[in-house]
Write a protein that holds these residues in place. Structure first.
Motif, PDB file in Angstrom:
ATOM      1  N   ASN A 153       0.826  -1.211   0.000  1.00 42.24           N
ATOM      2  CA  ASN A 153       0.000   0.000   0.000  1.00 42.24           C
ATOM      3  C   ASN A 153       0.862   1.263   0.000  1.00 42.24           C
ATOM      4  N   TYR A 154       2.167   1.080   0.175  1.00 44.50           N
ATOM      5  CA  TYR A 154       3.095   2.210   0.177  1.00 44.50           C
ATOM      6  C   TYR A 154       3.908   2.184  -1.117  1.00 44.50           C
ATOM      7  N   ASN A 155       4.593   3.271  -1.380  1.00 47.17           N
ATOM      8  CA  ASN A 155       5.512   3.304  -2.514  1.00 47.17           C
ATOM      9  C   ASN A 155       6.946   3.388  -1.993  1.00 47.17           C
ATOM     10  N   PRO A 156       7.941   3.174  -2.850  1.00 49.44           N
ATOM     11  CA  PRO A 156       9.339   3.127  -2.377  1.00 49.44           C
ATOM     12  C   PRO A 156       9.823   4.380  -1.674  1.00 49.44           C
ATOM     13  N   ASP A 157       9.114   5.488  -1.826  1.00 46.76           N
ATOM     14  CA  ASP A 157       9.516   6.707  -1.132  1.00 46.76           C
ATOM     15  C   ASP A 157       8.973   6.789   0.289  1.00 46.76           C
ATOM     16  N   GLN A 158       8.147   5.794   0.695  1.00 48.24           N
ATOM     17  CA  GLN A 158       7.534   5.813   2.018  1.00 48.24           C
ATOM     18  C   GLN A 158       8.125   4.707   2.890  1.00 48.24           C
ATOM     19  N   HIS A 193       9.488  -0.455   3.195  1.00 46.07           N
ATOM     20  CA  HIS A 193      10.780  -1.039   3.563  1.00 46.07           C
ATOM     21  C   HIS A 193      10.670  -1.837   4.873  1.00 46.07           C
ATOM     22  N   PRO A 194      11.459  -2.877   5.027  1.00 49.98           N
ATOM     23  CA  PRO A 194      11.362  -3.760   6.199  1.00 49.98           C
ATOM     24  C   PRO A 194      12.086  -3.194   7.412  1.00 49.98           C
ATOM     25  N   LYS A 195      11.935  -3.884   8.513  1.00 53.56           N
ATOM     26  CA  LYS A 195      12.714  -3.617   9.719  1.00 53.56           C
ATOM     27  C   LYS A 195      13.640  -4.797   9.983  1.00 53.56           C
ATOM     28  N   LEU A 196      14.803  -4.493  10.531  1.00 50.88           N
ATOM     29  CA  LEU A 196      15.669  -5.513  11.128  1.00 50.88           C
ATOM     30  C   LEU A 196      15.698  -5.212  12.615  1.00 50.88           C
ATOM     31  N   GLU A 197      15.248  -6.173  13.409  1.00 48.52           N
ATOM     32  CA  GLU A 197      15.084  -5.954  14.843  1.00 48.52           C
ATOM     33  C   GLU A 197      15.809  -7.042  15.622  1.00 48.52           C
ATOM     34  N   VAL A 198      16.419  -6.649  16.720  1.00 49.17           N
ATOM     35  CA  VAL A 198      16.991  -7.600  17.670  1.00 49.17           C
ATOM     36  C   VAL A 198      16.371  -7.316  19.027  1.00 49.17           C
ATOM     37  N   SER A 199      15.867  -8.363  19.663  1.00 47.77           N
ATOM     38  CA  SER A 199      15.192  -8.188  20.943  1.00 47.77           C
ATOM     39  C   SER A 199      15.745  -9.143  21.984  1.00 47.77           C
TER      40      SER A 199
END
Length: 593
Positions: free
Chosen positions: A270-275, A279-285
């Motif tokens: 639903n987003y475009n590459p400028d939003q 893009h994904p997240k890389l998370e460490v918890s």
């Protein structure tokens, strides 16, 4: 470990139990007074706003019944024991203009107040039965626990934010300014947002997330979990967990169990590459369920939130580095409301060369050596497990291979570390070991049909340079559980192995001391640690490791002065040690569990 520029990670989910005992139940009485003075019927839940860290926040107070019986102490004047909640949300660009208790609270969360006092009781709503309340820390005096659950707030700000949130409802800030040393952390996560077109190496089949799971699923006492969901898009949800037993194999010195996760938010198309949503997240918890030690809020004598944050940030930076991304930020990352790829700072985080190729090489060599030493029955059992899989008992294995039951048991003993025998079934210990062995047993990998659980390949452990530490091996050998206890003892080692007598228990206790000091290189680290045994007759006894250490040290010094061997283990010495052991050890059973 020199300081250098690193990309600033963004604090994400957080969950902690903050205990406040300095003013007893005064803050709880303050909330009760506010509740009684508010017109809930005509005005609804009380709501307000307050300033914090240069931003406007909205807050709502609510309360619930709970089955806790009011304290029977004369100082407790209330007929109830309500549970209070304060919902807070930052009124920034992500704010949805909803009431704080109904808002998504993108930056915000919930502060839940639990009253505590000695010997708490509860009543079952259905049966009316009264019983003790378990699972809380009895400090011997009244206090409050505030469970802080929120996201996108700097970890260091939680105590101050707690104080401001309750001050908004007329409870003095000073009541929440000094958390007790028992305050502890249940969850903490940091993230960065790499761009979609560069994040592939992170979650690829040969990338760090997948290989961490494949190569480190090798400790029988440990925990592994790996999930890959690429149905919607590549890398949609790829995660792996590393428990505290394996943390140091990836980054030396690490002790905290972690989850590494690459994921997209819902409906990124639903987003475009400028939003940012594209893009994904890389998370460490931090994962408390797979960490041996409690993470406290602020303690000099134990792991705390400061070390926890350092470890999860180091893990994240190393994952980026192993995947070939720039750890200083820049064009490979996309900003969002809280993460800024241009925000960086100079700090001392440990970057290490990726250990995964070396671990893989060692495991390959170990499997090759094992395969070369196998006889006919060994190979038959191995081939049967690899191709048939499932839950195969030794009796079934004997029928399928044509070897006797006794021969199958000898095979299992010889292949310990590759073949595991538990609960009446035989299994291969690890996916990577199975794949490597399968190459030598079958050229057609599609015949590899097994449903065995992934745990350990101890033979690779023993052959590699990344061995389990001495204390880890001690725990495995004697089936030792570790748990945090009351203020009197920081940690209790519960030995499930049954010693034949007190002399053997003391030998095991000395081994615990030696192995702990060898693994952690810390002579003082045993302070506050106890070890508990149960004998064959059902009686129990526990010793303080510092007492065991001092006794062993004194005996060693005496032996050296006599010209004897320092570690003479004759029966006479054991009897002497038993007589000389401080009598207070024998009375420790009165402490209970």
């Amino acid at each position: 470990m020199a300081a250098q520029q690193f990309l600033e990670t963004q604090c994400h989910e957080f969950d902690a139990y903050l205990n406040f005992d300095e003013y007893g139940l005064k803050p709880y009485y303050g909330l009760t007074t506010f509740r009684k003075e508010h017109d809930w019927v005509n005005n609804g839940k009380p709501s307000t706003t307050f300033e914090f860290d240069g931003q406007e926040w909205a807050a709502v107070l609510d309360y619930d019944d709970q089955p806790i019986l009011p304290w029977s102490d004369p100082s407790y004047k209330l007929e109830t024991a309500y549970l209070y909640r304060v919902y807070v949300v930052c009124m920034d660009e992500t704010y949805d203009d909803e009431s704080a208790d109904s808002s998504q609270r993108v930056k915000g969360g919930t502060f839940t107040v639990y009253p505590r006092w000695p010997d708490m009781k509860k009543r079952d709503d259905e049966t009316g039965e009264i019983s003790k309340v378990n699972g809380y820390m009895d400090l011997g005096r009244p206090y409050l626990t505030v469970r802080a659950q929120a996201s996108n707030i700097d970890f260091a700000d939680y105590v101050d934010l707690t104080a401001e949130a309750f001050a908004a409802f007329d409870v003095p800030r000073r009541y929440f300014s000094n958390p007790h040393g028992s305050s502890n952390v249940n969850d903490a996560a940091v993230y960065v947002r790499p761009k979609q077109d560069v994040s592939g190496p992170i979650y690829a089949a040969d990338g760090p997330i997948a290989r961490i799971h494949q190569l480190l699923e090798s400790d029988r006492s440990g925990y592994r979990k790996h999930v890959e969901d690429n149905r919607e898009r590549p890398g949609d949800h790829v995660t792996t967990m590393v428990d505290s037993e394996r943390a140091a194999k990836l980054i030396p010195g690490h002790k905290i169990g972690k989850e590494v996760k690459h994921y997209y938010m819902r409906n990124p198309d639903n987003y475009n590459p400028d939003q940012f949503g594209w893009h994904p997240k890389l998370e460490v918890s931090f994962q408390s369920s797979i960490t041996d030690e409690t993470i406290y809020w602020d303690r000099e004598d134990a792991l705390d939130i400061e070390q926890c944050q350092r470890e999860i940030e180091e893990m994240l930076m190393n994952i980026l580095d192993w995947a070939g991304l720039d750890v200083t930020g820049g064009d490979e990352y996309h900003e969002d409301a809280y993460f800024d790829p241009e925000r960086r700072s100079r700090r001392s985080l440990k970057l290490v060369d990726c250990p995964l190729p070396e671990i893989e090489s060692e495991q390959e060599n170990a499997v090759m050596r094992l395969w070369g030493d196998m006889n006919g029955s060994d190979r038959a059992v191995t081939e049967m497990l690899l191709t048939d899989g499932g839950e195969i008992s030794p009796k079934d294995a004997a029928e399928k291979t044509g070897y006797s039951y006794r021969t199958i048991r000898r095979v299992v003993d010889r292949l310990e570390g590759f073949v595991r025998h538990t609960y009446g079934k035989l299994e291969v210990e690890s996916d990577f070991a199975a794949q490597e062995m399968l190459k030598r047993v079958r050229s057609a990998e599609e015949q590899f049909r097994r449903t065995i659980g992934a745990t350990a390949m101890q033979v690779a452990e023993d052959a590699s340079g990344f061995e389990s530490g001495p204390f880890s091996r001690f725990k495995n050998s004697y089936e030792v559980g570790v748990r945090d206890t009351d203020e009197r003892s920081r940690k209790l080692l519960q030995v499930r192995y049954t010693p034949t007598d007190r002399d053997e228990a003391l030998e095991i206790a000395r081994e615990a001391v030696t192995s702990y000091q060898q693994q952690y290189d810390d002579e003082l680290g045993i302070s506050g640690i106890w070890i508990k045994f149960e004998y064959a007759d059902g009686s129990t006894e526990r010793f303080r490791l510092t007492d065991v250490f001092q006794l062993s040290k004194a005996r060693a010094d005496t032996s050296r002065s006599r010209g004897d061997r320092p570690l003479d283990r004759t029966r006479q010495k054991l009897l002497e040690e038993r007589e000389n052991l401080p009598r207070r050890m024998k009375s420790r059973n009165a402490l209970g569990d």
